[in-house]
Every structure is written in structure tokens, then in C-alpha cells.
Motif scaffolding. Structure first.
Motif: not given
Length: 142
Positions: A5-31
Motif C-alpha cells: 500500500q503506497s501513495e505512489i499508486e495512481g500518481k502521474r508524471a512524465f517518464f523522463g523526469i521520474v526515470k532519472e529520480r528513480f535511478k538516483m534512488n538506486g532503481c533501474s528501469f527494466c529493459s
């Protein structure tokens, strides 16, 4: 699999911006994605052939995932465990793989392995999501 259960569910954003922030948090975008949906992964734990991931699915509302301006919506995050074979692959295609290199990766032995101490991994997943949310909150819309 443990759904979170998380507040992120249903939130919206532009992919390019959040992709960089996820990367900064140690996450990768699945190929392994298509142009209408994908997922971000963060390794919570790895030992031997076992890995526990936080996975955050996304769906594209406008555009396609090969463009930074794709408008996305986050799905329900979850924790999942993959178990892979660390040894050699001894099947009918092993010799072909060894001589040609056509198959580089084995399929996981178990894509949804049993997770011991579920409360521990649920808490670890929630903490990671909260950390990500803190860094992208100003970029999200409902």
C-alpha cells in the motif's frame, strides 16, 4: 509476491523526469517493457542466486516509453523474489549457446519465489518507496 500500500499508486508524471529520480534512488528501469507499460526495480537483497526486488509498475497514458515525454501512471508496487540458476545450463541448446553465444541469459528458476519473513520485506519495500516519493513528490500529479 507482496503487494504494498503506497501513495505512489495512481500518481502521474512524465517518464523522463521520474526515470532519472528513480535511478538516483538506486532503481533501474527494466529493459523488458513494451511501449505502453513497464516497471522500475530496486534490489532490496541479493545472495547467491536469490534476489528480492521492489518493483513499481507503470502504465503509459500518453505517448510511448521510448520517449521522455511519455505521461505515465504508477501502479501498485510489490516485492518479489527471483531465484536463478548460477550453474551452467545443460539443456538441448547448451552447446549451441556455448559456441555461438546466441542465448546469454537463463530464465529464472522461480520468478515468484517464496519470501520468508514477509513483514521484513514489506517494511523494506515501503521504506524504499517512501524514499523515492520524497525525491519525486513535487513532480507527481493525481
Amino acid at each position: 509476491m507482496i503487494q504494498l500500500q503506497s501513495e505512489i499508486e495512481g500518481k502521474r508524471a512524465f517518464f523522463g523526469i521520474v526515470k532519472e529520480r528513480f535511478k538516483m534512488n538506486g532503481c533501474s528501469f527494466c529493459s523488458n517493457f513494451d511501449y505502453h507499460q513497464g516497471k522500475f526495480d530496486a534490489v532490496l537483497w541479493r545472495e547467491g542466486g536469490e534476489t528480492i526486488y521492489l518493483r513499481v509498475p507503470i502504465n503509459v497514458l500518453e505517448g510511448a516509453l521510448d520517449h521522455a515525454n511519455a505521461y505515465i501512471e504508477f501502479g501498485t508496487p510489490y516485492v518479489i523474489k527471483h531465484v536463478v540458476n548460477l550453474g551452467l545450463d545443460y539443456d538441448d541448446h547448451s552447446l549451441l549457446t556455448a559456441t555461438t553465444g546466441l542465448t546469454q541469459f537463463q530464465e529464472p528458476l522461480d520468478k515468484d519465489g517464496y519470501i520468508r519473513d514477509k513483514s521484513r520485506w514489506e517494511l523494506a519495500g515501503i521504506e524504499k518507496i517512501n524514499s523515492i516519493m520524497y525525491s519525486i513528490d513535487s513532480l507527481l500529479s493525481s
